[in-house]
Design a protein around this motif. Structure first.
Motif, short mmCIF file in Angstrom:
data_model
loop_
_atom_site.label_atom_id
_atom_site.label_comp_id
_atom_site.label_asym_id
_atom_site.label_seq_id
_atom_site.Cartn_x
_atom_site.Cartn_y
_atom_site.Cartn_z
N SER A 189 16.19 -22.64 52.26
CA SER A 189 16.77 -21.81 53.32
C SER A 189 16.17 -22.08 54.70
N PHE A 190 14.89 -22.47 54.76
CA PHE A 190 14.21 -22.55 56.06
C PHE A 190 13.52 -23.88 56.34
N TYR A 191 13.29 -24.70 55.34
CA TYR A 191 12.46 -25.89 55.56
C TYR A 191 13.20 -27.20 55.36
N VAL A 192 14.52 -27.18 55.24
CA VAL A 192 15.31 -28.40 55.18
C VAL A 192 16.00 -28.57 56.53
N SER A 193 15.59 -29.59 57.28
CA SER A 193 16.13 -29.80 58.62
C SER A 193 17.27 -30.81 58.59
N ILE A 316 10.37 -0.05 31.84
CA ILE A 316 10.01 -1.46 31.73
C ILE A 316 11.26 -2.29 31.45
N GLN A 317 12.16 -1.76 30.63
CA GLN A 317 13.39 -2.49 30.32
C GLN A 317 14.27 -2.63 31.55
N VAL A 318 14.28 -1.60 32.41
CA VAL A 318 15.01 -1.73 33.68
C VAL A 318 14.35 -2.80 34.55
N GLY A 319 13.01 -2.87 34.48
CA GLY A 319 12.31 -3.93 35.19
C GLY A 319 12.75 -5.30 34.71
N TYR A 320 12.90 -5.44 33.39
CA TYR A 320 13.42 -6.69 32.84
C TYR A 320 14.81 -6.99 33.40
N LEU A 321 15.64 -5.95 33.51
CA LEU A 321 16.99 -6.13 34.02
C LEU A 321 16.97 -6.63 35.46
N ILE A 322 16.08 -6.06 36.27
CA ILE A 322 15.98 -6.49 37.67
C ILE A 322 15.53 -7.95 37.75
N VAL A 323 14.56 -8.32 36.91
CA VAL A 323 14.12 -9.71 36.88
C VAL A 323 15.27 -10.62 36.45
N GLY A 324 16.07 -10.16 35.49
CA GLY A 324 17.23 -10.94 35.07
C GLY A 324 18.23 -11.15 36.19
N VAL A 325 18.50 -10.08 36.95
CA VAL A 325 19.41 -10.19 38.10
C VAL A 325 18.85 -11.17 39.13
N LEU A 326 17.52 -11.11 39.34
CA LEU A 326 16.88 -12.03 40.28
C LEU A 326 17.05 -13.48 39.81
N CYS A 327 16.89 -13.70 38.50
CA CYS A 327 17.07 -15.05 37.95
C CYS A 327 18.49 -15.57 38.18
N ILE A 328 19.49 -14.71 37.90
CA ILE A 328 20.88 -15.11 38.08
C ILE A 328 21.16 -15.41 39.55
N SER A 329 20.62 -14.57 40.42
CA SER A 329 20.81 -14.77 41.86
C SER A 329 20.21 -16.09 42.32
N LEU A 330 18.99 -16.39 41.86
CA LEU A 330 18.34 -17.64 42.26
C LEU A 330 19.13 -18.86 41.76
N ALA A 331 19.58 -18.79 40.50
CA ALA A 331 20.32 -19.92 39.94
C ALA A 331 21.64 -20.13 40.67
N ALA A 332 22.37 -19.04 40.95
CA ALA A 332 23.67 -19.16 41.61
C ALA A 332 23.53 -19.67 43.04
N SER A 353 22.03 -18.67 53.81
CA SER A 353 20.79 -18.97 53.09
C SER A 353 19.72 -17.92 53.36
N SER A 354 19.66 -17.45 54.61
CA SER A 354 18.70 -16.39 54.93
C SER A 354 19.01 -15.11 54.19
N SER A 355 20.29 -14.81 54.02
CA SER A 355 20.67 -13.60 53.28
C SER A 355 20.28 -13.73 51.80
N PHE A 356 20.32 -14.95 51.26
CA PHE A 356 19.90 -15.15 49.87
C PHE A 356 18.43 -14.76 49.70
N VAL A 357 17.60 -15.18 50.64
CA VAL A 357 16.18 -14.84 50.59
C VAL A 357 15.99 -13.33 50.73
N ALA A 358 16.77 -12.72 51.61
CA ALA A 358 16.65 -11.26 51.80
C ALA A 358 16.99 -10.51 50.52
N VAL A 359 18.01 -10.95 49.81
CA VAL A 359 18.38 -10.31 48.54
C VAL A 359 17.25 -10.44 47.53
#
Length: 617
Positions: A189-193, A316-332, A353-359
Motif C-alpha cells: 500500500s505504501f512502499y511500492v513506488s 474467544i471464539q468471536v476473537g477467532y472469527l475476527i481473525v478469520g475475517v482479517l485473514c479473508i480481507s488480507l487474502a482478497a 490500498s490505504s483503506s485496506f490497511v485501515a480496515v
C-alpha cells in the motif's frame, strides 16, 4: 463464627494483592486492567511485533540489490537472523525469574535497535567488505528481540490458561503467523513506488498467502487438538502437520515455470541510496506496539487459573472469527493489488490500498475493544490466596490456595506437592463449584474434587537438566528442526521463488499447503513441551526448543537452498530463473520432513499413548 470471620478477612486481604489475583471481593469482581483477560488481547499485539521476522520475503529482493548480494549471502543473512531470532533462552530465563513485563520491554528495545541498525546498513554498507557479517548481525539482534517478545507473550498466556492451552495458543500464535501478511499489506500500500524495479509484488503476495494459511493452521490445530483429546493425540496431530508440509514441498518442487520472466529483474539505480525503508517502518511500528502493550501483561497466580467457562469461551471464539475475517480481507486485497500491479495500475489505487490497511487496523483494534467491553465488569473466576501474590512465575506457580471454603480450613498435600482449588462463582458472587489440582513430582493432575476422577495434564514437572535427560526432548527437537527449518527456508525465499517460477496455480496452492502445515506444528509444539515437562521451567525449555528452527533454517537455507540456487544462476546476472532453481531443494525438504520429522513425532505419540488416551475432551 469468629474463626469464619477471620478466614473471610484473610481471603479479602489476599484478594487485594498488588499483582495477580486482584479482585476486591467476590461480588464486585476483579479490575480488568490487572486480569488475564486483558493480557490475552495485549499478547496478540506483542506477537504481532514478534512475528515481523516473517516479513523478510517482502523486502529480501530490495535488500539483495541495495547491497549487491548474491543468493548465498542473502540466505546467510536471513539464517543468522533466524539463529538470533530463535535463540530465545535468555528471554525464557528472564521470564522465569522476573515475569512477562520486563521480558517484553527488553525484547522491544533490542528489536528496535536491531532494525534501525539494519536500515542504516542497507543505505550505506554496499561495497564494504564486512557488510554481510555486519548486516547479518543487525538482523540477528532485531529478531532476537522478537524472541524475547514471543517468550513473554506465549509463556504468560499458556500459564494463565493451563486448561485451555490449545484454544488460547491458537488465536495467540495466529497473530505471530499473520504478522508477515499484515506488514506485506502495508508494503503493497505504501512502499511500492511507480517504476520501482525490485518491488516484487508477487513475492509480497505469496508472503500474504503463506501468512494467512499459517494463521489458519495455528487456529485449526489449537482448536482441534483440544477437541480431539482422548481420540487423537497431539503428537499424532504434529506428525500429520509435518507430513502435510512435505506434500506442499513436493508441490513447490514440481510447479511449472511457464509464467516466469525470461530476463532477470533490472537493478534499481536508487536502491543503494534509499536502502530498505520497510526496516525503518519496523523500527517505529514494532517499538510502538511493545511500548504501549508490555505493562498490561499480567501473570496471575496458579490458583487463579481456572478453566475457561462457557461465556468466556464464546468471547474467544468471536476473537477467532475476527481473525478469520482479517485473514479473508488480507487474502482478497492482496489478490486485488497483485492484479493491479500486473496491469501496471497499482499506483493509481493508492486511496483504495490505504483503506485496506485501515480496515485491517480496525479489525486488530476490535479484539481489544471487544475484550474491554465484555470483561471490564464481568469476571467469573474468584480465588482466595493464602501465601500472597507475586509477579515471579516460580513463586506464582507454588502458591497454595486457602481451601477452608471447600475443606473446612484444612490444607492438603500429596506426594510431596501441593493440592489447591480454583473457586468459581455464578457471576453474582456465589461460589458454585471447584476444580481441584494436585501437583507432585509426577506432574499435575486435575479432578473434580474426587481424586478417583483424575486427569493428568502434564507428564512431569521437570527442570531444564531433567528435560535434557529425556528422549522426548530430542524427539520433539528433531521434528521441529525438520519442519521449521524447511518452513523458514520457504518463507524467506518466497521473493526469489516468485521470480524464478512466476505466477501459477501450483505455486499458490503450494504456498497455502506449506503455510497451513507450518502454522499447525508451530502451534502444537509449545503445548507438547508443557505436556511433556510441565510448567515449572516452561519459559526456558520453550526457548531451548526454539534452537531447532534456528539451526534448521541455516541447514536448509544456506547448506541446501543457496547452494542449489547459486549452481544454476545466470552468468553475471546474480539471479536464477526456472524450475531448476529450487526443485532439488524442495524434494530434499519434503523427504526430511515427511520421513524423519514424522517418525520422531510418532515416536513421542507411541511412548506416551497411555497418557494421551486418558485425555478425554
Amino acid at each position: 463464627q469468629m474463626a469464619a470471620a477471620a478466614a473471610s478477612a484473610r481471603r479479602e486481604r489476599s484478594l487485594d494483592g498488588e499483582e495477580g489475583i486482584v479482585g476486591k471481593d467476590l461480588g464486585r469482581g476483579r479490575p480488568y486492567a490487572r486480569s488475564r483477560w486483558l493480557t490475552l488481547p495485549v499478547g496478540l499485539y506483542i506477537e504481532l511485533a514478534a512475528g515481523s521476522a516473517y516479513a523478510f520475503g517482502i523486502y529480501s529482493s530490495q535488500l539483495k540489490h541495495a547491497l549487491d548480494l548474491n543468493q548465498t549471502q542473502l540466505n546467510l543473512i536471513s539464517s543468522v537472523g533466524n539463529i538470533g531470532g530463535y535463540f530465545s533462552l535468555p528471554g525464557g530465563v528472564v521470564f522465569d525469574r522476573y515475569g512477562p513485563r520486563l521480558t517484553c520491554l527488553i525484547g522491544g528495545i533490542i528489536q528496535a535497535v536491531g532494525y534501525f541498525m539494519a536500515f542504516l546498513a542497507s543505505k550505506s554498507a554496499k561495497g564494504i567488505p564486512s557488510a554481510v557479517p555486519f548486516v547479518a548481525m543487525t538482523f540477528a539482534i532485531a529478531w532476537h528481540g522478537g524472541a524475547w517478545l514471543d517468550a513473554g507473550g506465549v509463556s504468560v498466556n499458556l500459564l494463565n490458561f493451563p486448561h485451555d492451552r490449545g484454544l488460547v495458543l491458537g488465536v495467540l500464535k495466529s497473530f505471530f503467523g499473520l504478522s508477515g501478511s499484515i506488514f506485506a499489506q502495508v508494503y503493497l500500500s505504501f512502499y511500492v513506488s511507480p517504476g520501482q524495479k525490485n518491488s516484487n509484488v508477487l513475492g509480497a503476495t505469496l508472503v500474504i498467502i503463506f501468512g494467512v494459511a499459517n494463521c489458519a493452521g495455528r487456529i485449526v490445530s489449537g482448536f482441534m487438538s483440544d477437541k480431539l483429546k482422548g481420540t487423537v493425540s497431539r503428537p499424532t496431530c504434529y506428525a500429520a502437520s509435518l507430513f502435510l508440509f512435505s506434500l506442499g514441498s513436493f508441490a513447490f518442487a514440481f510447479a511449472t515455470d511457464e509464467g516466469a520472466s525470461s530476463t532477470c529483474p533490472a537493478k534499481s539505480e536508487n536502491a543503494s541510496k534509499s536502502g530498505v525503508p520497510m526496516l525503518l517502518f519496523f523500527t517505529i511500528a514494532c517499538g510502538a506496539l511493545v511500548f504501549v502493550s508490555f505493562s498490561f501483561l499480567n501473570l496471575i497466580p496458579a490458583n487463579g487459573r481456572a478453566p475457561v467457562q462457557a461465556g468466556q469461551r464464546k468471547w474467544i471464539q468471536v476473537g477467532y472469527l475476527i481473525v478469520g475475517v482479517l485473514c479473508i480481507s488480507l487474502a482478497a486485497t492482496s489478490a486485488l493489488q497483485n492484479s493491479w500491479e500486473s496491469e501496471g495500475k497499482l499506483d493509481d489505487h493508492k486511496m483504495a490500498s490505504s483503506s485496506f490497511v485501515a480496515v485491517s487496523l480496525l479489525l486488530i483494534a476490535s479484539l481489544l475493544a471487544m475484550s474491554m467491553a465484555y470483561f471490564s465488569n464481568n469476571e467469573y473466576t474468584r480465588t482466595a490466596v493464602l501465601s500472597g501474590v507475586t509477579t515471579d512465575p516460580q513463586e506464582s506457580e507454588n502458591n497454595i490456595v486457602d481451601n477452608d471454603i471447600a475443606e473446612g480450613g484444612e490444607r492438603a498435600t500429596t506426594n510431596g506437592g501441593h493440592r489447591y482449588v480454583d473457586l468459581k462463582d455464578s457471576g453474582e458472587g456465589q461460589i458454585s463449584s471447584g476444580v481441584y489440582f494436585e501437583e507432585s513430582r509426577e506432574g499435575k493432575i486435575q479432578h473434580d474434587g474426587n481424586p478417583g476422577n483424575a486427569m493428568q495434564v502434564s507428564l512431569q514437572e521437570a527442570n531444564m537438566a531433567q528435560a535434557l535427560q529425556s528422549a522426548d526432548f530430542y524427539l520433539l527437537w528433531l521434528g521441529q528442526f525438520c519442519g521449521t527449518g524447511a518452513g523458514l527456508m520457504t518463507l524467506n525465499n518466497l521473493g526469489q521463488i516468485s521470480t524464478a517460477l512466476g505466477p501459477s496455480a501450483t505455486i499458490y496452492v503450494a504456498s497455502v499447503i506449506c503455510g497451513f502445515a507450518y502454522g499447525c506444528f508451530w502451534c502444537l509444539n509449545p503445548i507438547l513441551v508443557i505436556e511433556m515437562f510441565g510448567s515449572k521451567s516452561f519459559g526456558s525449555l520453550y526457548s531451548l526448543v526454539n534452537l531447532a528452527p534456528a539451526l534448521g533454517s541455516t541447514a536448509f537455507s544456506v547448506g541446501l537452498a543457496a547452494h542449489i540456487y547459486s549452481s544454476h544462476e545466470r552468468s553475471g546476472e546474480n539471479c536464477c530463473l526456472g524450475q531448476k532453481c529450487y526443485q532439488t531443494t524442495f524434494v530434499v525438504s519434503a523427504c526430511l520432513t515427511g520421513v524423519i520429522g514424522v517418525l520422531s513425532a510418532l515416536a513421542v505419540a507411541y511412548r506416551h499413548r497411555a497418557f494421551y488416551r486418558n485425555q478425554a475432551a
